[in-house]
Design an enzyme around this catalytic site. Structure first.
Site, PDB file in Angstrom:
ATOM      1  N   TRP A   1       0.852  -1.189   0.000  1.00 13.68           N
ATOM      2  CA  TRP A   1       0.000   0.000   0.000  1.00 13.68           C
ATOM      3  C   TRP A   1       0.889   1.239   0.000  1.00 13.68           C
ATOM      4  O   TRP A   1       1.895   1.308   0.704  1.00 13.68           O
ATOM      5  CB  TRP A   1      -0.877  -0.023   1.255  1.00 13.68           C
ATOM      6  CG  TRP A   1      -1.518   1.283   1.622  1.00 13.68           C
ATOM      7  CD1 TRP A   1      -2.616   1.846   1.052  1.00 13.68           C
ATOM      8  CD2 TRP A   1      -1.114   2.165   2.679  1.00 13.68           C
ATOM      9  NE1 TRP A   1      -2.929   3.036   1.678  1.00 13.68           N
ATOM     10  CE2 TRP A   1      -2.016   3.252   2.681  1.00 13.68           C
ATOM     11  CE3 TRP A   1      -0.086   2.147   3.622  1.00 13.68           C
ATOM     12  CZ2 TRP A   1      -1.922   4.303   3.587  1.00 13.68           C
ATOM     13  CZ3 TRP A   1       0.016   3.198   4.519  1.00 13.68           C
ATOM     14  CH2 TRP A   1      -0.892   4.258   4.497  1.00 13.68           C
TER      15      TRP A   1
ATOM     16  N   SER B   1       2.834  -6.574   2.257  1.00 18.36           N
ATOM     17  CA  SER B   1       1.845  -5.770   2.969  1.00 18.36           C
ATOM     18  C   SER B   1       0.458  -5.929   2.347  1.00 18.36           C
ATOM     19  O   SER B   1      -0.044  -7.038   2.227  1.00 18.36           O
ATOM     20  CB  SER B   1       2.301  -4.313   3.008  1.00 18.36           C
ATOM     21  OG  SER B   1       1.527  -3.562   3.915  1.00 18.36           O
TER      22      SER B   1
ATOM     23  N   ASP C   1       7.684  -5.603  13.413  1.00 14.20           N
ATOM     24  CA  ASP C   1       6.857  -4.902  12.431  1.00 14.20           C
ATOM     25  C   ASP C   1       5.808  -4.061  13.151  1.00 14.20           C
ATOM     26  O   ASP C   1       4.928  -4.591  13.821  1.00 14.20           O
ATOM     27  CB  ASP C   1       6.189  -5.930  11.510  1.00 14.20           C
ATOM     28  CG  ASP C   1       5.552  -5.296  10.282  1.00 14.20           C
ATOM     29  OD1 ASP C   1       5.063  -4.160  10.378  1.00 14.20           O
ATOM     30  OD2 ASP C   1       5.544  -5.952   9.221  1.00 14.20           O
TER      31      ASP C   1
ATOM     32  N   HIS D   1       8.750  -3.475   8.965  1.00 16.36           N
ATOM     33  CA  HIS D   1       7.864  -3.722   7.825  1.00 16.36           C
ATOM     34  C   HIS D   1       8.644  -3.723   6.511  1.00 16.36           C
ATOM     35  O   HIS D   1       8.291  -4.428   5.578  1.00 16.36           O
ATOM     36  CB  HIS D   1       6.773  -2.650   7.793  1.00 16.36           C
ATOM     37  CG  HIS D   1       5.545  -3.045   7.046  1.00 16.36           C
ATOM     38  ND1 HIS D   1       4.827  -4.195   7.321  1.00 16.36           N
ATOM     39  CD2 HIS D   1       4.890  -2.438   6.017  1.00 16.36           C
ATOM     40  CE1 HIS D   1       3.784  -4.273   6.502  1.00 16.36           C
ATOM     41  NE2 HIS D   1       3.810  -3.231   5.696  1.00 16.36           N
TER      42      HIS D   1
END
Length: 272
Positions: free
Chosen positions: A29, A95, A223, A252
């Site tokens: 994203w 993600s 994360d 992440h």
């Protein structure tokens, strides 16, 4: 950069490098094809074909007002695969891109797919419900939306160090953090909100249980964007026979901070 048209006429940009067995990379994203700069040379040098997609509203693709739901985004991925006639694919989703990969398998099956890698994936289901007590309340999702609409750059800036878990000693330069920020802010503000909301509400539990191809699940213990207890570990429990790897110092942004380890783990999956 080449383009193709989806069924609703949206023009999506993609990149295509190398020859050999195809690997399709599906970005996070708010990020596009450029996030995979540490993966593409590694795999092309080893004889693989790397295909990368800018989802609608991201990167160089069109910015329509509709189509940001998980089903349409999965269909966009399918349209790219069909446009290029790809088979024997390794699908790699990071993600929210992991959610698109999971929904692609539900809607289009595994006929063209040989294996899957979920990297820091926002799976299996984020929203708090009666049958999902591990989820987060709707108010948290909408609080982020309110921040996007008030000061979107500030929201990303506050999370930049945590994205790469620099507090754990990951060697990430200020320049790389600035670059990631710029890439995120280049995403259409409308798409930023709509993909965020759609990702929060997408329930992938049933689809993950139905996966039959070899699957790798990789997640960072640190994360902060996709808390490992809510996402990676639960995903690994749902996918039959998957290989689960947890990176103790990973945030992440594993594609950058742990690129060498991640690339080799994906390569091991492919060579299986």
């Amino acid at each position: 950069m080449p383009y193709f048209e989806t069924t609703d006429g949206t023009r999506l940009a993609y990149e295509d490098y190398g020859t050999g067995a195809p690997i399709v990379f599906v970005a996070s994203w708010a990020l596009g094809t450029d996030m995979w700069e540490y993966q593409v040379p590694f795999f092309v040098d080893r004889g693989y074909r790397c295909v990368l997609l800018d989802r609608r509203g991201h990167g160089r693709s069109d910015r329509p007002s509709t189509g940001y739901d998980i089903d349409t985004r999965a269909d966009d991925l399918a349209a790219l695969i069909e446009h290029l006639g790809l088979r024997g694919i390794t699908l790699v989703g990071h993600s929210a891109g992991g959610g698109e990969v999971a929904r692609y398998l539900v809607r289009h099956g595994e006929e063209r797919v040989s294996r899957v890698a979920f990297v820091s994936a926002v799976l299996p289901f984020l929203k708090l419900t009666d049958d999902n007590p591990q989820g987060a309340p709707e108010a948290l999702c909408e609080a982020a939306v309110a921040q996007f609409r008030t000061d979107r750059p500030s929201w990303f800036a506050q999370r930049a160090q945590g994205f790469y878990a620099t507090h754990l000693g990951n060697d990430v330069s200020p320049a790389l953090i600035d670059l990631t920020m710029r890439q995120c802010l280049e995403t259409a503000p409308w798409a930023t909100v709509e993909v965020w909301r759609a990702t929060f509400h997408a329930d992938h539990r049933e689809g993950l249980r139905a996966i039959t191809v070899p699957t790798l699940v990789v997640h960072g213990t640190a994360d902060q964007s996709a808390i490992v207890e809510m996402t990676g570990r639960r995903t690994a429990e749902l996918v039959p026979g998957c290989v689960y790897k947890e990176y103790p110092t990973g945030g992440h942004g594993l594609f950058a901070t742990h690129s060498e380890r991640l690339n080799n783990d994906i390569l091991d999956l492919i060579k299986g």
